[in-house]
Design a protein around this motif. Structure first.
Motif, PDB file in Angstrom:
ATOM      1  N   VAL A 120       0.831  -1.197   0.000  1.00  0.00           N
ATOM      2  CA  VAL A 120       0.000   0.000   0.000  1.00  0.00           C
ATOM      3  C   VAL A 120       0.873   1.257   0.000  1.00  0.00           C
ATOM      4  O   VAL A 120       0.599   2.230  -0.706  1.00  0.00           O
ATOM      5  N   THR A 121       1.942   1.234   0.776  1.00  0.00           N
ATOM      6  CA  THR A 121       2.858   2.383   0.842  1.00  0.00           C
ATOM      7  C   THR A 121       3.536   2.614  -0.493  1.00  0.00           C
ATOM      8  O   THR A 121       3.619   3.738  -0.992  1.00  0.00           O
ATOM      9  N   ARG A 122       4.029   1.535  -1.093  1.00  0.00           N
ATOM     10  CA  ARG A 122       4.701   1.667  -2.395  1.00  0.00           C
ATOM     11  C   ARG A 122       3.714   2.123  -3.479  1.00  0.00           C
ATOM     12  O   ARG A 122       4.061   2.903  -4.360  1.00  0.00           O
ATOM     13  N   ASP A 125       3.132   5.916  -3.071  1.00  0.00           N
ATOM     14  CA  ASP A 125       4.280   6.717  -3.496  1.00  0.00           C
ATOM     15  C   ASP A 125       4.431   6.692  -5.019  1.00  0.00           C
ATOM     16  O   ASP A 125       4.729   7.721  -5.639  1.00  0.00           O
ATOM     17  N   GLY A 126       4.233   5.521  -5.625  1.00  0.00           N
ATOM     18  CA  GLY A 126       4.333   5.432  -7.080  1.00  0.00           C
ATOM     19  C   GLY A 126       3.247   6.217  -7.779  1.00  0.00           C
ATOM     20  O   GLY A 126       3.488   6.897  -8.784  1.00  0.00           O
ATOM     21  N   ALA A 127       2.029   6.147  -7.241  1.00  0.00           N
ATOM     22  CA  ALA A 127       0.919   6.901  -7.826  1.00  0.00           C
ATOM     23  C   ALA A 127       1.132   8.396  -7.670  1.00  0.00           C
ATOM     24  O   ALA A 127       0.785   9.187  -8.562  1.00  0.00           O
ATOM     25  N   LYS A 128       1.725   8.798  -6.568  1.00  0.00           N
ATOM     26  CA  LYS A 128       1.994  10.219  -6.340  1.00  0.00           C
ATOM     27  C   LYS A 128       2.969  10.756  -7.383  1.00  0.00           C
ATOM     28  O   LYS A 128       2.775  11.843  -7.937  1.00  0.00           O
ATOM     29  N   GLU A 129       3.998   9.985  -7.671  1.00  0.00           N
ATOM     30  CA  GLU A 129       4.961  10.392  -8.701  1.00  0.00           C
ATOM     31  C   GLU A 129       4.284  10.480 -10.071  1.00  0.00           C
ATOM     32  O   GLU A 129       4.556  11.393 -10.858  1.00  0.00           O
ATOM     33  N   ALA A 198      -5.233   3.678  -1.854  1.00  0.00           N
ATOM     34  CA  ALA A 198      -3.888   4.251  -1.806  1.00  0.00           C
ATOM     35  C   ALA A 198      -3.461   4.780  -3.163  1.00  0.00           C
ATOM     36  O   ALA A 198      -2.842   5.849  -3.268  1.00  0.00           O
ATOM     37  N   LEU A 199      -3.780   4.045  -4.226  1.00  0.00           N
ATOM     38  CA  LEU A 199      -3.448   4.501  -5.573  1.00  0.00           C
ATOM     39  C   LEU A 199      -4.197   5.784  -5.919  1.00  0.00           C
ATOM     40  O   LEU A 199      -3.621   6.731  -6.464  1.00  0.00           O
ATOM     41  N   GLU A 200      -5.483   5.808  -5.611  1.00  0.00           N
ATOM     42  CA  GLU A 200      -6.301   6.973  -5.940  1.00  0.00           C
ATOM     43  C   GLU A 200      -5.843   8.200  -5.147  1.00  0.00           C
ATOM     44  O   GLU A 200      -5.705   9.304  -5.691  1.00  0.00           O
ATOM     45  N   ARG A 201      -5.580   8.006  -3.864  1.00  0.00           N
ATOM     46  CA  ARG A 201      -5.118   9.107  -3.018  1.00  0.00           C
ATOM     47  C   ARG A 201      -3.766   9.633  -3.521  1.00  0.00           C
ATOM     48  O   ARG A 201      -3.532  10.846  -3.593  1.00  0.00           O
ATOM     49  N   ALA A 300      13.193   9.652 -14.706  1.00  0.00           N
ATOM     50  CA  ALA A 300      12.084  10.022 -13.815  1.00  0.00           C
ATOM     51  C   ALA A 300      12.081  11.528 -13.600  1.00  0.00           C
ATOM     52  O   ALA A 300      13.083  12.104 -13.157  1.00  0.00           O
ATOM     53  N   LEU A 301      10.974  12.172 -13.933  1.00  0.00           N
ATOM     54  CA  LEU A 301      10.790  13.592 -13.634  1.00  0.00           C
ATOM     55  C   LEU A 301      10.296  13.679 -12.191  1.00  0.00           C
ATOM     56  O   LEU A 301       9.144  13.356 -11.903  1.00  0.00           O
ATOM     57  N   VAL A 302      11.165  14.095 -11.280  1.00  0.00           N
ATOM     58  CA  VAL A 302      10.840  14.016  -9.854  1.00  0.00           C
ATOM     59  C   VAL A 302      10.322  15.327  -9.275  1.00  0.00           C
ATOM     60  O   VAL A 302       9.790  15.338  -8.169  1.00  0.00           O
ATOM     61  N   ALA A 303      10.457  16.438  -9.992  1.00  0.00           N
ATOM     62  CA  ALA A 303       9.943  17.703  -9.467  1.00  0.00           C
ATOM     63  C   ALA A 303       9.816  18.720 -10.586  1.00  0.00           C
ATOM     64  O   ALA A 303      10.636  18.752 -11.511  1.00  0.00           O
ATOM     65  N   VAL A 304       8.760  19.529 -10.505  1.00  0.00           N
ATOM     66  CA  VAL A 304       8.567  20.688 -11.385  1.00  0.00           C
ATOM     67  C   VAL A 304       8.095  21.824 -10.490  1.00  0.00           C
ATOM     68  O   VAL A 304       7.099  21.672  -9.772  1.00  0.00           O
TER      69      VAL A 304
END
Length: 324
Positions: A120-122, A125-129, A198-201, A300-304
């Motif tokens: 769930v944690t992974r 985090d992956g969905a957030k990226e 978790a993915l949706e959030r 990986a684009l990690v920040a904009v």
């Protein structure tokens, strides 16, 4: 004659989703040339995207007479209303639905192994990226302000790539409610509701951060055909700036988008896997151009984020992590 196209397939491309959203916002008709110029596309590519959207029933096709006579130009307009049931059915049932459900089940089983960090944690985090990446790929730059409503609208626009019906349903001065994202995780929901949540959030949180605003997310209701309703509450500031230390910096301001991307390709070649390249860009569409290149190359684009250099000159700061 082209056959029917599902809405999920039609909006599965970030570019097509952007074209459709643009047509909905202007509430007018555009030619192929208009769309090509707006999204910096070859007319043949723009024509193909518009054809797919029309085949999915998202656009109507008409004609516009030239003032000087001659052959009328074909124009495209977003349909004023979309059948919500059709949109949700299309988003929730990818091609080969049974096979896709099996693949989801097998992948979850393989990933959820003892000794690994919680799945769930992974997933979050992956969905957030991914949410941040979707926003970075939108045409145009993030608004300079930090109003939560504006950020939520931009986040919803980006997330329509996966959920065509996602929208800001209500908003106040420091809060907004977003609905319609649940169909994007429908297959996972049947297997593991906590993982789907978790993915949706994560997708929504990342899209909000990519739009420049930090917000607390609370699930206010679920069970409707739109799925979960998320309430976003402003935390009092913009999303925190990245603290990542870049291994190299490229100033692409003053260059064309293509030239900047080519220089970024060269600059990242000299870095080690996992190193981060800082790119300073400017102008509409620049983040999307770098995001498309990074995605194709596996980086990986990690920040904009909005930034200023030492002299106070404004820039759009992109952090790109080199692929392994």
């Amino acid at each position: 004659m082209s056959g029917p196209v599902s809405i999920s397939r039609a909006l599965g491309s970030t570019t097509r989703a952007g074209i459709y959203d643009h047509l909905r916002q202007i509430d007018g008709a555009l030619t192929v040339r208009d769309v090509a110029d707006t999204f910096d596309l070859h007319p043949n590519v723009a024509r193909t995207h518009l054809g797919v959207l029309a085949d999915a029933g998202l656009l109507t096709v008409g004609q516009r007479k030239h003032p000087g006579g001659g052959r009328p130009a074909r124009v495209y307009r977003a349909r004023p209303e979309l059948d919500e049931h059709a949109a949700l059915d299309g988003a929730a049932q990818p091609a080969g639905g049974a096979a896709a459900a099996l693949m989801v089940r097998l992948l979850v089983t393989l990933l959820d192994r003892p000794g690994n960090p919680p799945l769930v944690t992974r997933a979050h985090d992956g969905a957030k990226e991914e949410g941040r990446r979707l926003v970075a790929a939108l045409p145009g730059d993030p608004p300079p302000g930090r109003a939560l409503g504006d950020a939520a609208q931009r986040a919803a626009r980006a997330l329509r790539t996966y959920a065509p019906d996602v929208k800001v349903s209500r908003a106040g001065s420091d809060w907004a409610e977003v609905t319609g994202l649940s169909p994007s995780v429908a297959l996972v929901e049947r297997l593991d509701p906590a993982l789907a949540e978790a993915l949706e959030r994560g997708l929504l949180a990342g899209a909000c951060e990519g739009s420049g605003v930090a917000a607390d997310l609370t699930e206010t209701s679920s069970g409707s055909r739109h799925g979960r309703v998320w309430r976003l509450t402003a935390t009092g500031g913009r999303a925190p700036r990245s603290t990542i230390v870049a291994a190299a910096t490229l100033d692409a301001r003053g260059k064309s988008r293509d030239s900047g991307v080519v220089e970024a390709m060269r600059a990242i070649t000299d870095l080690r896997p996992g190193d981060v390249l800082e790119v300073l860009a400017e102008g509409p569409g620049s983040p999307a151009a770098f995001a498309r290149w990074a995605d194709r190359a596996g980086h990986a684009l990690v920040a904009v984020e909005r930034a200023q250099d030492a002299s106070g000159r404004p820039a759009i700061r992109l952090l790109i992590e080199k692929a392994a």
